[in-house]
Design a protein around this motif. Sequence first.
Motif, PDB file in Angstrom:
ATOM      1  N   ASN A  70       0.767  -1.601   0.065  1.00 49.42           N
ATOM      2  CA  ASN A  70      -0.441   0.042   0.259  1.00 49.42           C
ATOM      3  C   ASN A  70       0.867   1.624  -0.107  1.00 49.42           C
ATOM      4  O   ASN A  70      -0.041   2.054   0.125  1.00 49.42           O
ATOM      5  CB  ASN A  70      -0.990   0.237   0.775  1.00 49.42           C
ATOM      6  CG  ASN A  70      -0.201   0.028   1.927  1.00 49.42           C
ATOM      7  OD1 ASN A  70       0.678  -0.341   2.777  1.00 49.42           O
ATOM      8  ND2 ASN A  70      -1.362   0.417   3.665  1.00 49.42           N
TER       9      ASN A  70
ATOM     10  N   TYR B  71     -10.670  -0.194  -1.893  1.00 47.32           N
ATOM     11  CA  TYR B  71     -10.330  -1.713  -1.122  1.00 47.32           C
ATOM     12  C   TYR B  71     -11.027  -2.134  -0.299  1.00 47.32           C
ATOM     13  O   TYR B  71     -12.380  -1.299  -0.180  1.00 47.32           O
ATOM     14  CB  TYR B  71      -8.680  -1.261  -0.646  1.00 47.32           C
ATOM     15  CG  TYR B  71      -9.607   0.545   0.443  1.00 47.32           C
ATOM     16  CD1 TYR B  71      -9.661   0.034   1.962  1.00 47.32           C
ATOM     17  CD2 TYR B  71      -9.448   1.400   0.247  1.00 47.32           C
ATOM     18  CE1 TYR B  71     -10.394   1.563   2.806  1.00 47.32           C
ATOM     19  CE2 TYR B  71      -9.976   2.677   0.938  1.00 47.32           C
ATOM     20  CZ  TYR B  71     -10.237   2.676   2.221  1.00 47.32           C
ATOM     21  OH  TYR B  71     -10.430   3.593   2.516  1.00 47.32           O
TER      22      TYR B  71
ATOM     23  N   SER C  76     -11.199  -3.864   3.931  1.00 50.02           N
ATOM     24  CA  SER C  76     -10.478  -4.619   4.871  1.00 50.02           C
ATOM     25  C   SER C  76     -10.393  -6.033   5.433  1.00 50.02           C
ATOM     26  O   SER C  76      -9.661  -6.703   5.426  1.00 50.02           O
ATOM     27  CB  SER C  76      -9.797  -3.819   6.216  1.00 50.02           C
ATOM     28  OG  SER C  76     -11.792  -3.887   6.522  1.00 50.02           O
ATOM     29  N   ASP C  77     -11.682  -6.337   4.635  1.00 50.47           N
ATOM     30  CA  ASP C  77     -11.758  -8.420   4.936  1.00 50.47           C
ATOM     31  C   ASP C  77     -12.227  -8.806   3.157  1.00 50.47           C
ATOM     32  O   ASP C  77     -12.613  -9.923   3.517  1.00 50.47           O
ATOM     33  CB  ASP C  77     -13.377  -8.477   5.511  1.00 50.47           C
ATOM     34  CG  ASP C  77     -15.006  -7.100   5.355  1.00 50.47           C
ATOM     35  OD1 ASP C  77     -14.059  -6.469   4.161  1.00 50.47           O
ATOM     36  OD2 ASP C  77     -15.717  -7.616   5.280  1.00 50.47           O
TER      37      ASP C  77
ATOM     38  N   ARG D  73      -5.718 -11.449   2.652  1.00 53.83           N
ATOM     39  CA  ARG D  73      -5.373 -11.594   4.115  1.00 53.83           C
ATOM     40  C   ARG D  73      -4.498 -13.262   3.170  1.00 53.83           C
ATOM     41  O   ARG D  73      -3.834 -12.708   4.139  1.00 53.83           O
ATOM     42  CB  ARG D  73      -6.499 -12.170   4.622  1.00 53.83           C
ATOM     43  CG  ARG D  73      -7.159 -11.065   5.422  1.00 53.83           C
ATOM     44  CD  ARG D  73      -8.649 -11.240   7.145  1.00 53.83           C
ATOM     45  NE  ARG D  73      -8.987  -9.085   6.295  1.00 53.83           N
ATOM     46  CZ  ARG D  73     -10.295  -9.575   8.008  1.00 53.83           C
ATOM     47  NH1 ARG D  73     -10.177 -11.365   9.067  1.00 53.83           N
ATOM     48  NH2 ARG D  73     -10.055  -8.189   8.548  1.00 53.83           N
TER      49      ARG D  73
ATOM     50  N   ARG E 130       1.550  -4.397   4.361  1.00 58.82           N
ATOM     51  CA  ARG E 130      -0.761  -4.363   4.199  1.00 58.82           C
ATOM     52  C   ARG E 130      -0.701  -4.221   2.727  1.00 58.82           C
ATOM     53  O   ARG E 130       0.313  -3.765   1.535  1.00 58.82           O
ATOM     54  CB  ARG E 130      -1.351  -3.197   5.156  1.00 58.82           C
ATOM     55  CG  ARG E 130      -1.057  -3.776   6.260  1.00 58.82           C
ATOM     56  CD  ARG E 130      -2.517  -2.924   6.576  1.00 58.82           C
ATOM     57  NE  ARG E 130      -2.943  -2.581   7.695  1.00 58.82           N
ATOM     58  CZ  ARG E 130      -2.196  -1.983   9.220  1.00 58.82           C
ATOM     59  NH1 ARG E 130      -1.601  -0.987   8.458  1.00 58.82           N
ATOM     60  NH2 ARG E 130      -2.655  -1.880  10.603  1.00 58.82           N
TER      61      ARG E 130
ATOM     62  N   GLN F 104      -5.899  -3.970   0.647  1.00 58.22           N
ATOM     63  CA  GLN F 104      -6.850  -4.301   1.679  1.00 58.22           C
ATOM     64  C   GLN F 104      -7.047  -2.737   2.517  1.00 58.22           C
ATOM     65  O   GLN F 104      -8.519  -2.781   3.505  1.00 58.22           O
ATOM     66  CB  GLN F 104      -5.771  -4.550   2.642  1.00 58.22           C
ATOM     67  CG  GLN F 104      -6.903  -5.359   3.803  1.00 58.22           C
ATOM     68  CD  GLN F 104      -5.964  -6.162   4.421  1.00 58.22           C
ATOM     69  OE1 GLN F 104      -4.399  -5.719   4.424  1.00 58.22           O
ATOM     70  NE2 GLN F 104      -6.306  -7.350   5.410  1.00 58.22           N
ATOM     71  N   LYS F 105      -6.316  -2.157   3.042  1.00 55.36           N
ATOM     72  CA  LYS F 105      -5.963  -0.532   3.353  1.00 55.36           C
ATOM     73  C   LYS F 105      -6.139   0.886   2.415  1.00 55.36           C
ATOM     74  O   LYS F 105      -6.359   1.844   3.472  1.00 55.36           O
ATOM     75  CB  LYS F 105      -5.142  -0.386   4.605  1.00 55.36           C
ATOM     76  CG  LYS F 105      -5.278  -1.643   5.190  1.00 55.36           C
ATOM     77  CD  LYS F 105      -6.113  -1.333   6.581  1.00 55.36           C
ATOM     78  CE  LYS F 105      -5.877  -2.250   7.298  1.00 55.36           C
ATOM     79  NZ  LYS F 105      -7.125  -2.499   8.296  1.00 55.36           N
TER      80      LYS F 105
ATOM     81  N   ASP G  96     -13.694   2.860   0.491  1.00 53.02           N
ATOM     82  CA  ASP G  96     -13.252   1.748   1.207  1.00 53.02           C
ATOM     83  C   ASP G  96     -14.768   1.286   0.702  1.00 53.02           C
ATOM     84  O   ASP G  96     -15.601   1.708   0.744  1.00 53.02           O
ATOM     85  CB  ASP G  96     -13.977   2.602   2.566  1.00 53.02           C
ATOM     86  CG  ASP G  96     -13.930   1.341   3.660  1.00 53.02           C
ATOM     87  OD1 ASP G  96     -13.861   0.288   3.300  1.00 53.02           O
ATOM     88  OD2 ASP G  96     -13.391   1.739   4.545  1.00 53.02           O
TER      89      ASP G  96
ATOM     90  N   GLY H 282     -15.703  -2.009   1.631  1.00 54.19           N
ATOM     91  CA  GLY H 282     -16.396  -2.896   3.065  1.00 54.19           C
ATOM     92  C   GLY H 282     -17.518  -2.462   3.356  1.00 54.19           C
ATOM     93  O   GLY H 282     -17.847  -4.285   3.857  1.00 54.19           O
TER      94      GLY H 282
END
Length: 287
Positions: A162, A185, A187-188, A193, A207, A211-212, A228, A230
């Motif tokens: 990132n 992106y 995060s989950d 992961r 990261r 993801q972030k 985001d 998410g």
Amino acid sequence: MGHSAFFDTLEADPAKEILFYVHGFSNLPEPAIFPTTEELQNHFDALRGQGKQIRVVPLIWPCDNDRGILGDYFDDQMAADASDIAFMRFFEWYFDWLNQRNGGQADAKIAAPFSKNLNILTHSMGARVLRGALNRAVQYFQLNGFPLIFRNIFLSASDIVNEALEAGEEGQWIPSSARNVAVYYASDDWALRTAIVANLGNLIASRRLGQKGPENFNAVPSNVFAFDCGDFNNRYDPIGHGYFASEDQKKQKPGLVLKHMHATIQRGRMVIPDGQRDVVLDATVLR
């Protein structure tokens, strides 16, 4: 076909916007890349209305899908890196084609522009392919930096670090090659992961961009924006990774990311609330 025939075909296409699609890891032409291209195309056509037509063109790099996700992941990392030169040549053949259209003059990239706007969508490890291709182009040909040839670059669930888009980092030429860069992106995202765990074996603990989002917005160019995803990525896709096309498993309805890409391409500028560069992507952003 040859590069001239390829770009001549794009030039003759009635669409005014070209969206190159660079797929992620463990994807083969069938049953993944071509059906996803068709899925994207169908959604863009349905959303078109009175707007500009968008033509989706897949750019295929060699993947594996026979050893399980971790085995395929390491194989495809190597394949993505080995694709640097091939896709560098793709860009350089594009410049050569422009040069030939301009009678071989050195300033062809300005004097004889392509009549289409070029956009590019990368998914997952596809960002690694794009990153490497631009780096090799600058290494061998574009010694003053990669020129601005894309209207928009859309980076979905990107499997690169990132910090990649910061000056001096491996992805620094991505922002310089486009008017706008959108980073989607979540995060989950379970696939990313897994990617973090896999890369710990290579002593890479950072990261992932997908993801972030960017590590530090003060360190990336002002044409980079982040979204985001998410709130919906796991609803669109059980592992939360392939959320850039449809919102339903039957692939009948376009998702928020695709609607955002469509609106951005249609307007010619990044669709984002005024003064903001990192927002939660929801329906209000598209208003």
